[in-house]
Design a protein around this motif. Structure first.
Motif, mmCIF file in Angstrom:
data_model
loop_
_atom_site.group_PDB
_atom_site.id
_atom_site.type_symbol
_atom_site.label_atom_id
_atom_site.label_comp_id
_atom_site.label_asym_id
_atom_site.label_seq_id
_atom_site.Cartn_x
_atom_site.Cartn_y
_atom_site.Cartn_z
ATOM 1 N N CYS A 25 0.849 -1.197 0.000
ATOM 2 C CA CYS A 25 0.000 0.000 0.000
ATOM 3 C C CYS A 25 0.884 1.245 0.000
ATOM 4 C CB CYS A 25 -0.913 -0.008 1.217
ATOM 5 S SG CYS A 25 -1.909 1.493 1.344
ATOM 6 N N VAL A 26 0.608 2.160 -0.941
ATOM 7 C CA VAL A 26 1.424 3.384 -1.040
ATOM 8 C C VAL A 26 0.634 4.611 -0.568
ATOM 9 C CG1 VAL A 26 2.886 2.481 -2.892
ATOM 10 C CG2 VAL A 26 0.779 3.681 -3.492
ATOM 11 N N CYS A 28 -1.985 6.021 -1.461
ATOM 12 C CA CYS A 28 -2.433 6.998 -2.465
ATOM 13 C C CYS A 28 -3.879 7.440 -2.265
ATOM 14 C CB CYS A 28 -2.260 6.420 -3.871
ATOM 15 S SG CYS A 28 -3.303 4.986 -4.169
ATOM 16 N N GLY A 29 -4.689 6.573 -1.659
ATOM 17 C CA GLY A 29 -6.080 6.932 -1.366
ATOM 18 C C GLY A 29 -7.028 6.847 -2.550
ATOM 19 N N CYS A 31 -8.478 4.380 -3.543
ATOM 20 C CA CYS A 31 -9.550 3.452 -3.163
ATOM 21 C C CYS A 31 -10.678 4.131 -2.398
ATOM 22 C CB CYS A 31 -8.964 2.312 -2.332
ATOM 23 S SG CYS A 31 -7.963 2.892 -0.947
ATOM 24 N N CYS A 86 -7.450 -0.274 -6.643
ATOM 25 C CA CYS A 86 -6.060 -0.099 -6.177
ATOM 26 C C CYS A 86 -5.038 -0.328 -7.293
ATOM 27 C CB CYS A 86 -5.800 -1.073 -5.035
ATOM 28 S SG CYS A 86 -4.097 -0.997 -4.463
ATOM 29 N N SER A 88 -1.870 -0.591 -6.830
ATOM 30 C CA SER A 88 -0.689 -1.286 -6.309
ATOM 31 C C SER A 88 -0.925 -2.756 -6.029
ATOM 32 C CB SER A 88 -0.220 -0.618 -5.010
ATOM 33 O OG SER A 88 0.047 0.724 -5.230
HETATM 34 S S1 SF4 Z 1 -5.535 2.454 -3.630
HETATM 35 FE FE1 SF4 Z 1 -4.253 0.744 -2.919
HETATM 36 S S2 SF4 Z 1 -2.232 1.632 -2.562
HETATM 37 FE FE2 SF4 Z 1 -3.688 3.347 -2.670
HETATM 38 S S3 SF4 Z 1 -4.293 3.682 -0.486
HETATM 39 FE FE3 SF4 Z 1 -5.812 2.299 -1.401
HETATM 40 S S4 SF4 Z 1 -5.034 0.261 -0.880
HETATM 41 FE FE4 SF4 Z 1 -3.314 1.672 -0.582
#
Ligand code: SF4
Ligand code: SF4
Length: 441
Positions: A25-26, A28-29, A31, A86, A88
């Motif tokens: 998980c980076v 990034c938000g 999600c 996501c 990632s």
């Molecule tokens: S989209 Fe993936 S990488 Fe980005 S915050 Fe959500 S779970 Fe983490």
């Protein structure tokens, strides 16, 4: 994401797996935008990213679950929209499954919550108990408004509201046995008869068996199969879920040994997501790991299987406008997006897709019982979007969504396979209009 687990913690394979997921998980938000609870409640802790932080903190510090984390994890639908979004590749499903099992082990819920969950786990996975429970529901129905006023009894009110007033008779086709295909044999499959679905709408599996056998596919109902375990798995009851998984792996392995199987057909996408994960769930069990991986590889949603068959021309082209609701477990859990719509269109239906199709309808296993207020908001939003399509029927591939959407929609909600069976010569599903019929038999 940087993590700080000790070597001793990482010796636990469940923690090691979660650490690998967390590191991906980076933050990034992305999600958050597609998470139904964040969209509904607007609280970062009710978003995937917020929950990931809470889980990381709990696991890293080796802490027992507390009220805050339980509140936000309980509000998660396990819809897996976050996994689709996501970039990632964070496997939120395995992370939240681990968190739920940890909560179950380390947190003592209030008495009524414990009793409600124990009752659901005791009744829902067993068709005879579920059927008896639905019969008893009529005695509780007059007290729904009273139960709704008492916060601790809201799940009981939600259960009573969802219980249908009449229960169809059990299907003789669900008994163990073999249904021979007609004409030249085109395949051999096992079918999961399931638990709640076999009680609420046995005609779904009847339509599946009828259509498959008309197409020349032999259908086996193996002795010993039962609930897939998804309902209890999502409540963190890992041991009970694994008992179900092992029993089904044994039943389907016997069916493979007795005559081979091209697929294990699943008609409830919630079950499909879990069965396709048996290989992971049983990976640490040397006696089952390989067999479970084989079972997961054989598991196919009915629409996946039909898409790979060379289908004949439909017997009739209904012309009905269908709003296709893609269950979360179908589109996010199994990444099946194209096949159901293509099959419906090919069978002569006019397919429309509701807006915000990525958002959950609020059913989510026992969520509409345990989190009834958030669930009702999501259901009403979903129904508004469905009704705006102008369709005259809703098609979907999961019994939970059927029950949830039908509880508020003004149009019939049916399983996709019933519409396909109709177009290919089966009976017209109850409540569906044939006014658009454009081709004669
Ligand atoms: S989209 Fe993936 S990488 Fe980005 S915050 Fe959500 S779970 Fe983490
Ligand atoms: S599974 Fe669904 S409800 Fe849970 S965090 Fe992901 S998107 Fe949100």
């Amino acid at each position: 994401m940087q993590t700080n687990f000790s070597a001793a913690q990482l010796a636990d394979p469940h923690v090691a797996e979660s650490e690998t997921i967390l590191r991906k998980c980076v933050h990034c938000g992305f999600c958050t935008a597609t998470c139904p609870t964040y969209v509904t409640l607007g609280n970062e802790l009710d978003s995937p990213r917020g929950r990931i932080y809470l889980i990381k903190d709990m696991l890293e510090n080796g802490r027992a679950a507390d009220k805050e984390i339980v509140t936000h994890i309980d509000r998660c639908l396990s819809c897996l929209a976050c996994m689709t979004t996501c970039p990632s590749g964070v496997n939120y499903m395995h992370l939240v499954d681990h968190a739920r099992a940890h909560i179950e082990e380390t947190y003592r819920r209030p008495l009524l919550d414990r009793l409600t969950r124990a009752a659901l786990a005791f009744v829902l996975p067993y068709p005879s108990r579920f059927r008896a429970g639905l019969r008893l529901a009529r005695f509780g129905r007059p007290f729904i408004s009273l139960f709704e006023k008492l916060p601790a009894l809201k799940p009981v009110a939600a259960m009573l509201k969802l219980a249908p007033s009449s229960i169809p008779s059990a299907s003789p086709l669900a008994s163990p046995g073999v249904h021979a295909g007609r004409g030249a044999k085109r395949g051999r499959v096992a079918i999961l008869t399931g638990c709640a679905q076999s009680v609420l709408d046995p005609a779904i599996n009847e339509a599946t068996i009828s259509l498959l056998t008309r197409l020349g596919v032999e259908v086996v109902v193996p002795e010993g199969e039962g609930c897939c375990g998804a309902l209890v798995h999502h409540m963190g009851r890992e041991d009970q879920a694994l008992v179900s998984a092992r029993r089904n792996v044994d039943a389907w392995t016997r069916a493979v040994d007795q005559g081979g199987l091209d697929a294990i057909i699943i008609t409830a996408s919630g079950c499909g997501t879990t069965i396709k994960d048996y290989g992971f769930m049983l990976r640490l069990n040397p006696a089952y790991a390989e067999k479970a991986a084989r079972v997961s590889a054989l598991a196919k949603d009915i629409t996946e299987y039909l898409s790979a068959l060379d289908l004949p021309e439909p017997v009739r082209k209904p012309g009905t406008i269908v709003a296709y609701h893609s269950a979360c477990s179908m589109q996010h859990g199994q990444k099946i997006t194209r096949q159901p719509k293509e099959l419906l269109a090919r069978a002569g239906f006019v397919v429309r897709e509701p807006r915000e199709g990525h958002l959950c309808c609020g059913s989510a296993g026992t969520y509409n019982i345990l989190q009834s207020e958030i669930s009702a908001k999501l259901r009403d939003r979903k129904v508004r979007n469905i009704e705006a399509t102008g369709a005259s029927v809703v098609a979907t591939g999961n019994i939970g969504c059927i029950t949830q959407i039908a509880s508020a929609a003004s149009l019939p909600v049916v399983h996709t396979i019933k519409l396909l069976d109709w177009a290919y010569g089966g009976p017209k599903p109850e409540g569906v209009s044939d006014s658009g019929l454009i081709a004669a038999e």
